[in-house]
Design an enzyme around this catalytic site. Sequence first.
Site: not given
Length: 352
Positions: A219-220, A262
């Site tokens: 995950d960003i 994301e």
Amino acid sequence: MTIQVETTVRSPEAYTLAHRAVDAMQAASVWPTPLNFELWLHYLGDPEGNLGQEISRLLASGAPFTDSTAEMLAAEFLPRGRLSEEIRDAGAVLNRELAAVAGAIDKARESQVTYGNTLAEAADRMANPGEAGNLGDLVASLAHATRRIRRHTAALERRLESSNREVTKLRDHMEQVRRDAMTDALTNLANRKAFDEHLLRLCDESENAGGSLGLAIIDIDHFKRFNDTWGHQTGDQVLRYVGSVLGRVARAPRIAARYGGEEFAVIFPGETAGAIEAALNSVRVEIGSRALRRRSTNDDLGAVTISVGFGVRRAGESAGQLLARADEALYASKRSGRNKVTAAAEAVSNAA
């Protein structure tokens, strides 16, 4: 579906989202057809996504939301809609080619019947010298029939050769459509559908053959805040950057996918936990080491960091169970400060 929608429709929140979708359609005077309902689930489940933004724009413009509008949105934004349209077009092309080949075959068959009758008549006349008549006329008749069947046979061969080329092109096109339907358009990684299929297949293979199988969810960090600050186009630039790093690292037999929004996922067939963790930390360091700049203005965007959770499949564990453990490890990374890699076993011990 994006990860937000995919997760919500498989949780108790699904009923709330469904009610919200119906209420929102009623407020916008949109009929709750099955297609509109699916579009509104996407719209409310991921309002910042491409489809959500387009529906918001249409509603703000005051334009009526017609069936043709819904079909246009589905064809552009829903993979199944695009695939269905391609399949319909391919079917029409194939039907035309089959009709043309059938017509050529009918002409060739008719010519063969005529030629057979001509030969039989000539044989009868030759067998009865008194009825043979002028030999020159008989030879001319046979020559004419032979030329006719040759023309029709040549025409059939040309038609078959042309159709073979068209069918080959159609097959190649449909293979490309299949690849497109399994590929995320923004990052060129596998999409969620492809990821699900690969994970199920590899879990079955791991169970039957006993091989190792690892799964990482990535995950960003703070991506929503990044989007709100710099806008969605710059957010897409970041997604492409992270996807490009993962694509380089996840060479076959590894499989990298955009899991949704994301979030990304990488499948590691046949690798140990230590090797997987080392590879993921390498990705994390590489992504965080580069200072990005906004393409349109050259503004300094700073560094992007990622949080990662991964697990190695246990004997008897389903794809869903492995995914849940990797996801829990991801959230352990987030809870402990982000920008780190957490193994599923570590996540369990931390929670205890």
